[in-house]
Design an enzyme around this catalytic site. Structure first.
Site, PDB file in Angstrom:
ATOM      1  N   ASP A 190     -24.636  39.662 -12.129  1.00  0.00           N
ATOM      2  CA  ASP A 190     -23.777  39.594 -10.945  1.00  0.00           C
ATOM      3  C   ASP A 190     -24.471  38.836  -9.822  1.00  0.00           C
ATOM      4  O   ASP A 190     -25.686  38.804  -9.709  1.00  0.00           O
ATOM      5  CB  ASP A 190     -23.392  40.998 -10.461  1.00  0.00           C
ATOM      6  CG  ASP A 190     -24.571  41.770  -9.914  1.00  0.00           C
ATOM      7  OD1 ASP A 190     -25.654  41.691 -10.513  1.00  0.00           O
ATOM      8  OD2 ASP A 190     -24.422  42.461  -8.888  1.00  0.00           O
ATOM      9  N   GLU A 191     -23.662  38.205  -9.000  1.00  0.00           N
ATOM     10  CA  GLU A 191     -24.076  37.586  -7.739  1.00  0.00           C
ATOM     11  C   GLU A 191     -25.231  36.592  -7.879  1.00  0.00           C
ATOM     12  O   GLU A 191     -26.138  36.545  -7.056  1.00  0.00           O
ATOM     13  CB  GLU A 191     -24.427  38.669  -6.714  1.00  0.00           C
ATOM     14  CG  GLU A 191     -23.240  39.556  -6.375  1.00  0.00           C
ATOM     15  CD  GLU A 191     -23.546  40.558  -5.285  1.00  0.00           C
ATOM     16  OE1 GLU A 191     -22.706  40.701  -4.384  1.00  0.00           O
ATOM     17  OE2 GLU A 191     -24.601  41.206  -5.336  1.00  0.00           O
ATOM     18  N   LEU A 192     -25.194  35.778  -8.923  1.00  0.00           N
ATOM     19  CA  LEU A 192     -26.197  34.714  -9.063  1.00  0.00           C
ATOM     20  C   LEU A 192     -25.959  33.633  -8.009  1.00  0.00           C
ATOM     21  O   LEU A 192     -24.821  33.181  -7.810  1.00  0.00           O
ATOM     22  CB  LEU A 192     -26.116  34.096 -10.465  1.00  0.00           C
ATOM     23  CG  LEU A 192     -26.809  34.882 -11.578  1.00  0.00           C
ATOM     24  CD1 LEU A 192     -26.375  34.364 -12.933  1.00  0.00           C
ATOM     25  CD2 LEU A 192     -28.311  34.799 -11.424  1.00  0.00           C
TER      26      LEU A 192
END
Length: 494
Positions: free
Chosen positions: A343-345
């Protein structure tokens, strides 16, 4: 079959029977109360059934809880009041006669047809529960895990009779099975340490409400509080030594959950949200951890919250470290599910990585989606360690506008957290199984509050300056009123 997550324990039965004050939660598939009067429960009643390492403990635990609590409901269901004609002696006599037919319930028999079914996703959790006016009690289930739910329902319907005894308000027949096979809560112990005792208390709460998944978020960029024997230095930047979960602690919690029908599986968030722990073994495996996360200058931000840091997926040594950690943890966590994050790279983070910049130079025209595909091509063979394994990833791996992969296998379960129904529909249309945990109504830390960003208003921790003319007015007419900000004296944000 699509997988979902229960946001709440359940709703009361839509049709309320006037004869009873309490109904079990969540509402069973069907429940039929009798009308012959209360069934007395012997103060020394027993629960008996097949000998089994989980069930035998559950018999004793349930009976002990019922006897010690002698539960008196604090609120109950009832129909609007009606006022019947004044009762006459004959009617009182009839009621007394009807009540005298009820016998005392001394034994609850548990019958299970399959004692070997494992506690994994999709196991049969159905059960029936019968309490007769003749004082007979039976719980029938196909598996141990359905029988545990039946015992929880029993625990909910045995109440105090008001005279130091126990009763069930009426004879009852219950048929029940969960609507969703995955009903859980995620606990984040990487940002906040919780004692093993408190985590066990959470498992008790899940079991009482017939939820069956403890999603344990054990690592993040801020800390690595889990013992990895091959790399003991990983906990160096975590909490104090007594605030690190040993592998013995993990096994104890898994055992505790299993005895209550709750699956415990981990989330190791990667390659995003990865700094502390990983860099203690190999500093080259982490990039941008020393950058300013800069959520104000959005085009140059390297994280959506401090601390920054992501695994350097262009560095070969990263995959050796991932394999070491994953191989060790899969020997401790026994569930078929394993959450591997994604998530949220943040794309800008990789500007700090020489191997990543070299990879893009070697692949002219490549996008960050191609970069994500490269990561999956190297990581999935590590994660797919046995045929029964099901990986879970955050939906970003498929739906991120900046960093989604092109080829995420359909057998990976997507956990949806953003944009509510819109993302759920998108994932379903692509053929993925989904765990629904939308942040707008299922996140206990967000809900409808302000979104957590680098909002400069959060930095104001002093009262705002008051213009001189306003100050003069206050001096002339003293008042309790004072100026506030969002963060100082105000309502606050998320």
């Amino acid at each position: 079959m699509k997988i979902s997550i229960a946001a709440a324990i359940g709703l009361l039965a839509l049709t309320v029977t006037e004869a009873v004050k309490v109904n079990p939660l969540p509402a069973p598939v069907s429940i039929s109360w009798g009308s012959s009067g209360p069934v007395k429960v012997d103060n020394h009643f027993r629960i008996v059934g097949p000998k089994h390492d989980v069930l035998s403990k559950a018999y004793a635990r349930t009976a002990s809880l019922i006897k010690s609590e002698k539960w008196t409901p604090q609120t109950w269901e009832q129909a609007p009041a009606t006022y019947p004609p004044f009762p006459i002696l004959n009617k009182r006599a009839e009621a007394a006669a009807a009540s005298s037919h009820s016998k005392t319930l001394k034994t609850i028999n548990v019958v299970v047809s399959d004692l070997k079914a494992d506690l994994q996703l999709g196991v049969d959790e159905s059960y029936t529960l019968d309490i007769t006016s003749a004082g007979q009690g039976t719980i029938k289930a196909k598996t141990v895990w359905g029988a545990l739910h039946g015992l929880q329902t029993l625990n909910q319907i045995v109440i105090s009779d008001g005279h130091h005894g126990l009763e069930i308000e009426q004879p009852v027949h219950i048929e029940d099975a969960p609507k969703y096979p995955h009903r859980g809560v995620m606990y984040d112990t990487s940002r906040n340490f919780y004692s093993l005792k408190s985590l066990k208390r959470q498992i008790d709460a899940l079991a009482y409400s017939k939820m069956n998944v403890f999603h344990w978020h054990i690592t993040d960029s801020q800390s690595w509080p889990v013992e990895i024997k091959k790399h003991p230095q990983m906990t160096k930047d975590a909490y104090s030594p007594r605030e690190v979960y040993s592998q013995a602690d993990i096994r104890a919690l898994i055992k505790y959950g299993r005895e209550r029908g709750v699956r415990v599986y981990p989330e190791v968030d990667m390659p995003g949200h990865s700094a502390s722990g990983w860099k203690q073994v190999d500093p080259k495996s982490v990039t941008c951890d020393k950058s300013w996360w800069d959520n104000d200058g959005w085009t140059h931000h390297s994280a959506v919250e401090p601390n920054p840091g992501q695994l350097d997926i262009a560095y070969d040594g990263t995959y050796k470290l991932i394999k070491d950690v994953y191989s060790e943890l899969t020997k401790v966590f026994t569930d078929n599910f394993f959450h591997v994050g994604f998530d949220e790279l943040q794309t800008y983070c990789y500007n700090y990585s020489t191997p990543s910049m070299d990879w893009f130079k070697a692949h002219p025209g490549a996008t960050y989606s191609d970069f994500a595909d490269m990561y999956l091509e190297k990581a999935l063979p590590i994660f797919n360690d046995k045929p029964s394994r099901r990986l879970v990833m955050w939906e970003d791996s498929v739906l991120s506008p900046d960093f989604s992969a092109n080829n995420v296998p359909k057998d990976i379960v997507m956990q949806s957290w953003n944009n509510g129904v819109s993302n759920i529909k998108s994932l379903a249309s692509k053929g993925y199984d989904i765990i629904v945990s939308s942040s707008d109504f299922l996140y206990l830390d967000c809900g409808y509050g302000g979104w957590v960003t680098n909002d400069p208003r959060y930095n104001v921790n002093a009262p705002p300056a008051i213009p001189q003319d306003l100050q003069d007015a206050f001096n002339a007419n003293p008042s309790d009123y004072s100026l506030t900000t969002v963060n100082y004296g105000g309502a606050g944000a998320s």
